[in-house]
Design an enzyme around this catalytic site. Sequence first.
Site, PDB file in Angstrom:
ATOM      1  N   GLU A   1       2.232   1.708  -3.603  1.00  0.00           N
ATOM      2  CA  GLU A   1       1.273   1.883  -4.447  1.00  0.00           C
ATOM      3  C   GLU A   1       0.827   3.375  -4.266  1.00  0.00           C
ATOM      4  O   GLU A   1       0.655   4.302  -5.164  1.00  0.00           O
ATOM      5  CB  GLU A   1      -0.061   1.080  -4.450  1.00  0.00           C
ATOM      6  N   GLU A   2       0.630   4.026  -2.974  1.00  0.00           N
ATOM      7  CA  GLU A   2       0.140   5.238  -2.920  1.00  0.00           C
ATOM      8  C   GLU A   2       1.086   6.444  -2.938  1.00  0.00           C
ATOM      9  O   GLU A   2       1.124   7.559  -3.450  1.00  0.00           O
ATOM     10  CB  GLU A   2      -0.506   5.265  -1.417  1.00  0.00           C
TER      11      GLU A   2
ATOM     12  N   GLU B   1       0.646  -1.278   0.031  1.00  0.00           N
ATOM     13  CA  GLU B   1      -0.077  -0.100   0.004  1.00  0.00           C
ATOM     14  C   GLU B   1       0.887   1.141  -0.039  1.00  0.00           C
ATOM     15  O   GLU B   1       0.577   2.148  -0.427  1.00  0.00           O
ATOM     16  CB  GLU B   1      -0.932  -0.051   1.357  1.00  0.00           C
TER      17      GLU B   1
END
Length: 289
Positions: free
Chosen positions: A171-172, A168
Amino acid sequence: MSASTDSSLIVEQMAAEDHVQQIELLTSTNDDYDGVVVEMDQPMDSTTFVIILRASISNWKQQGKKGVWIKLPIHLANLVEALIKEGFWYHHTETKYLMLVHWIADSANTIPANTTHLVGVGALVVNEKKEVLVVQENSGRFQGTGSWKYPTGLVDKGEDICVTAVREVKEETGVDSEFVEVLAFSQSHKSFFEKSDIFFVCLLRPLSFDIQIQQLEIEAAKWMPFDEYAAQPFMEKNEFLRYINEIYLAKIDGHYSGFTPVSTKSKFSNYQNSFLYLNVGGLKRCNSL
């Protein structure tokens, strides 16, 4: 009742049994709880299906089976109505199939309910300068508030908590990171689609520092001094986040230890290895006594 009548009844019964034997039964596999699982794949009209289903259920009852699970792919959706009329009900659905179930035993129904929880993670990534990697979201409850928060996301099917947290963050924000430990976790109820929610707050160590945001979900991202992050006005209204900040401060002061993933083998999982999250430092100190 005459002997000829008895004979005719016996002949009719034998004929009926032969007819059942001639029907091709549904292919099934046994589960671990005296039930059977049927994975449908071949197209079939509902009339023929009901005949085969009834014969199969009769056969399973004779074998002492209890629950019947039928996995129905999308291309066989025409059989749903027939299954419902035969006493089946929806259990759960995935992107490519619908699972229906029926209790055929005379005993009390012990079929487990559908999955009741979602699992999420929050990734507290802190560098050596005690700066937190924070984001502003394009959607969700923080959208448009100007508030900065740590990256969050849901655990994918077959994915470990520690892997989700690293994924996460990448990805962010585009930042590579290393999982350190689970600082704390919470359980709440009546969340997404009335499901309960288990949320793990994880501490990560950055391995890179350049930020490249995922524009679909993230409006902005940056490194923010922890004191500035913790002093945001909305923090005073959010008891959960205040606790997390206090836990982190206790962690860096050496007064708090979270849970580190240790690879283990479990008989409760089809995977060869799974992670047990534990206080490794406390365990080492205990074993050294």
